[in-house]
Scaffold this motif. Structure first.
Motif, PDB file in Angstrom:
ATOM      1  N   LEU A   1       0.863  -1.175   0.000  1.00 30.17           N
ATOM      2  CA  LEU A   1       0.000   0.000   0.000  1.00 30.17           C
ATOM      3  C   LEU A   1       0.897   1.222   0.000  1.00 30.17           C
ATOM      4  CD1 LEU A   1      -2.921   1.087   0.141  1.00 30.17           C
ATOM      5  CD2 LEU A   1      -2.661   1.147   2.639  1.00 30.17           C
ATOM      6  N   GLN A   2       0.679   2.135  -0.962  1.00 30.50           N
ATOM      7  CA  GLN A   2       1.549   3.296  -1.110  1.00 30.50           C
ATOM      8  C   GLN A   2       0.738   4.581  -1.243  1.00 30.50           C
ATOM      9  OE1 GLN A   2       3.773   1.334  -4.522  1.00 30.50           O
ATOM     10  NE2 GLN A   2       5.533   2.072  -3.333  1.00 30.50           N
ATOM     11  N   LEU A   3       1.331   5.705  -0.802  1.00 30.78           N
ATOM     12  CA  LEU A   3       0.709   7.028  -0.896  1.00 30.78           C
ATOM     13  C   LEU A   3       1.660   7.985  -1.606  1.00 30.78           C
ATOM     14  CD1 LEU A   3      -0.844   7.405   2.675  1.00 30.78           C
ATOM     15  CD2 LEU A   3      -2.113   7.192   0.528  1.00 30.78           C
ATOM     16  N   PRO A   4       1.740   7.946  -2.930  1.00 27.09           N
ATOM     17  CA  PRO A   4       2.620   8.859  -3.640  1.00 27.09           C
ATOM     18  C   PRO A   4       2.164  10.310  -3.446  1.00 27.09           C
ATOM     19  CG  PRO A   4       1.909   7.050  -5.058  1.00 27.09           C
ATOM     20  CD  PRO A   4       1.061   7.008  -3.845  1.00 27.09           C
ATOM     21  N   ALA A   5       3.054  11.145  -2.902  1.00 27.69           N
ATOM     22  CA  ALA A   5       2.774  12.564  -2.681  1.00 27.69           C
ATOM     23  C   ALA A   5       3.812  13.383  -3.427  1.00 27.69           C
ATOM     24  CB  ALA A   5       2.801  12.894  -1.190  1.00 27.69           C
ATOM     25  N   GLU A   6       3.369  14.436  -4.118  1.00 23.08           N
ATOM     26  CA  GLU A   6       4.278  15.255  -4.917  1.00 23.08           C
ATOM     27  C   GLU A   6       4.102  16.731  -4.577  1.00 23.08           C
ATOM     28  OE1 GLU A   6       4.765  12.419  -8.833  1.00 23.08           O
ATOM     29  OE2 GLU A   6       3.488  14.203  -8.984  1.00 23.08           O
ATOM     30  N   PHE A   7       5.237  17.442  -4.556  1.00 24.66           N
ATOM     31  CA  PHE A   7       5.257  18.868  -4.260  1.00 24.66           C
ATOM     32  C   PHE A   7       5.974  19.560  -5.415  1.00 24.66           C
ATOM     33  CE2 PHE A   7       5.545  16.204  -0.510  1.00 24.66           C
ATOM     34  CZ  PHE A   7       4.438  16.626   0.217  1.00 24.66           C
ATOM     35  N   VAL A   8       5.249  20.431  -6.117  1.00 24.14           N
ATOM     36  CA  VAL A   8       5.735  21.011  -7.364  1.00 24.14           C
ATOM     37  C   VAL A   8       6.191  22.444  -7.134  1.00 24.14           C
ATOM     38  CG1 VAL A   8       5.172  21.526  -9.769  1.00 24.14           C
ATOM     39  CG2 VAL A   8       4.119  19.549  -8.633  1.00 24.14           C
TER      40      VAL A   8
ATOM     41  N   THR B   1       5.214   3.777   2.247  1.00 27.74           N
ATOM     42  CA  THR B   1       4.881   2.433   1.755  1.00 27.74           C
ATOM     43  C   THR B   1       4.747   1.441   2.906  1.00 27.74           C
ATOM     44  OG1 THR B   1       6.059   2.841  -0.334  1.00 27.74           O
ATOM     45  CG2 THR B   1       5.651   0.540   0.269  1.00 27.74           C
ATOM     46  N   TRP B   2       3.691   0.645   2.825  1.00 26.50           N
ATOM     47  CA  TRP B   2       3.517  -0.508   3.714  1.00 26.50           C
ATOM     48  C   TRP B   2       3.657  -1.764   2.891  1.00 26.50           C
ATOM     49  CZ3 TRP B   2      -0.204  -4.409   3.377  1.00 26.50           C
ATOM     50  CH2 TRP B   2      -0.235  -5.298   4.458  1.00 26.50           C
TER      51      TRP B   2
ATOM     52  N   PHE C   1       7.117  -0.803   7.279  1.00 29.09           N
ATOM     53  CA  PHE C   1       6.746   0.555   6.913  1.00 29.09           C
ATOM     54  C   PHE C   1       8.017   1.298   6.507  1.00 29.09           C
ATOM     55  CE2 PHE C   1       3.397  -0.822   9.756  1.00 29.09           C
ATOM     56  CZ  PHE C   1       2.248  -0.365   9.134  1.00 29.09           C
ATOM     57  N   THR C   2       8.007   1.878   5.306  1.00 26.42           N
ATOM     58  CA  THR C   2       9.166   2.592   4.805  1.00 26.42           C
ATOM     59  C   THR C   2       8.692   3.700   3.868  1.00 26.42           C
ATOM     60  OG1 THR C   2      11.305   2.334   3.675  1.00 26.42           O
ATOM     61  CG2 THR C   2       9.472   1.000   2.856  1.00 26.42           C
ATOM     62  N   ALA C   3       9.620   4.396   3.227  1.00 25.94           N
ATOM     63  CA  ALA C   3       9.243   5.462   2.292  1.00 25.94           C
ATOM     64  C   ALA C   3      10.378   5.697   1.317  1.00 25.94           C
ATOM     65  CB  ALA C   3       8.912   6.751   3.036  1.00 25.94           C
ATOM     66  N   GLY C   4      10.042   5.785   0.048  1.00 22.84           N
ATOM     67  CA  GLY C   4      11.006   6.171  -0.977  1.00 22.84           C
ATOM     68  C   GLY C   4      10.847   7.647  -1.284  1.00 22.84           C
ATOM     69  N   ALA C   5      11.858   8.251  -1.865  1.00 22.57           N
ATOM     70  CA  ALA C   5      11.817   9.671  -2.206  1.00 22.57           C
ATOM     71  C   ALA C   5      12.327   9.864  -3.626  1.00 22.57           C
ATOM     72  CB  ALA C   5      12.654  10.484  -1.220  1.00 22.57           C
ATOM     73  N   GLY C   6      11.862  10.931  -4.261  1.00 21.74           N
ATOM     74  CA  GLY C   6      12.280  11.167  -5.633  1.00 21.74           C
ATOM     75  C   GLY C   6      12.302  12.630  -5.993  1.00 21.74           C
ATOM     76  N   LEU C   7      12.918  12.921  -7.133  1.00 30.90           N
ATOM     77  CA  LEU C   7      12.988  14.287  -7.666  1.00 30.90           C
ATOM     78  C   LEU C   7      12.912  14.212  -9.181  1.00 30.90           C
ATOM     79  CD1 LEU C   7      15.277  17.187  -6.616  1.00 30.90           C
ATOM     80  CD2 LEU C   7      15.324  16.418  -9.001  1.00 30.90           C
ATOM     81  N   ARG C   8      12.121  15.094  -9.768  1.00 27.58           N
ATOM     82  CA  ARG C   8      12.055  15.232 -11.227  1.00 27.58           C
ATOM     83  C   ARG C   8      12.311  16.690 -11.581  1.00 27.58           C
ATOM     84  NH1 ARG C   8       7.168  12.588 -10.652  1.00 27.58           N
ATOM     85  NH2 ARG C   8       5.979  14.234 -11.686  1.00 27.58           N
TER      86      ARG C   8
END
Length: 263
Positions: free
Chosen positions: A143-150, A161-162, A174-181
């Motif tokens: 189960l994931q909650l993708p959140a984005e800040f523009v 992420t669970w 329970f963990t979390a990945g992070a990203g940048l575009r």
């Protein structure tokens, strides 16, 4: 009395719907992590992923890893017009012969903030067996909650992420990945993702994960070339921290690519 023109009553709905009509339809995929994007209407898309198993090693002796083995994946995504923002996905990758069935719903779409929720089931369809690096042939859910800040051309993402289980441990994580575009010019972007090592894993035996990529896109195609020290592409392979022995050391990164066709 003169007849009242129907133009104002027709113009208002058109103006209100204009922002929706102008929104781009996009597959919710970064490098490995899901994004808060979605395919509109009943629009279909195909994703193809390819990860080379051999590290590039910084020399041309083995053609920068291209002479070694690889793990390929093929997926089909579809917008669900009956529920705005809902997408369905089926994806199959050769590592572990893993099949993923997923649903993702976009919950929030604002100029500077976007949020989605994604649920998936994964099945490694090979025979179940336990080795020194963990258990293969496992089944679970994510189960994931993708959140984005523009902020202008830059998008920061966080994906809490669970996972119901990982390769080495049959208990929830329970963990979390992070990203940048970063959209450098129209149709071209630089992407980066970080996959933290779960605290319960031995820091002397497991590495942090990362991926760096360049994306070129046209109206219907998205081609992404990437370098990464993780071998998988699914949530449990990338964020579990222990799949196939976990991420390699940073100097042992390998090449890969994603190809997306939106119809």
């Amino acid at each position: 009395m003169p007849r009242r023109s129907p133009a104002p009553s027709l113009l208002l709905p058109l103006l209100l719907s204009a922002p929706l009509l102008g929104q781009d339809s996009e597959l919710p995929l970064g490098l490995n992590l899901p994004t808060a994007d979605h395919l509109q209407g009943w629009q279909p898309a195909i994703r193809f992923t390819h990860r080379f198993a051999e590290p590039a090693r910084g020399n041309s002796k083995d053609f920068y890893g291209l002479d070694g083995g690889n793990f390929a994946g093929l997926g089909f995504d579809l917008g669900i017009a009956a529920v705005p923002g809902l997408n369905a996905q089926v994806y199959r990758t050769s590592d572990g012969k893993t099949v993923v069935l997923a649903l993702q719903e976009q919950l929030l779409d604002r100029p500077h903030v976007r949020l989605a929720i994604r649920g998936e089931r994964f099945d490694e369809t090979i025979k179940r067996a336990t080795y020194t690096f963990g258990t293969v042939g496992v089944t679970g859910a994510a189960l994931q909650l993708p959140a984005e800040f523009v902020a202008g051309p830059v998008t920061f993402s966080l994906v809490p992420t669970w996972l119901s289980r990982t390769t080495t441990q049959d208990r929830a994580l329970f963990t979390a990945g992070a990203g940048l575009r970063w959209r450098i010019v129209e149709g071209q972007s630089i992407l980066a993702e970080y996959y933290p090592r779960p605290a319960r894993l031995d820091s002397t035996a497991y590495e942090q994960g990362f991926a760096l990529g360049y994306r070129f896109q046209t109206k219907g195609h998205r081609f992404t070339l990437l370098a990464t020290n993780v071998q998988g592409t699914t949530a449990h392979q990338v964020l579990g921290g222990d799949s196939a022995g976990g991420p390699r050391s940073p100097g042992q990164w390998a090449l890969g690519f994603n190809l997306v066709r939106i119809f």
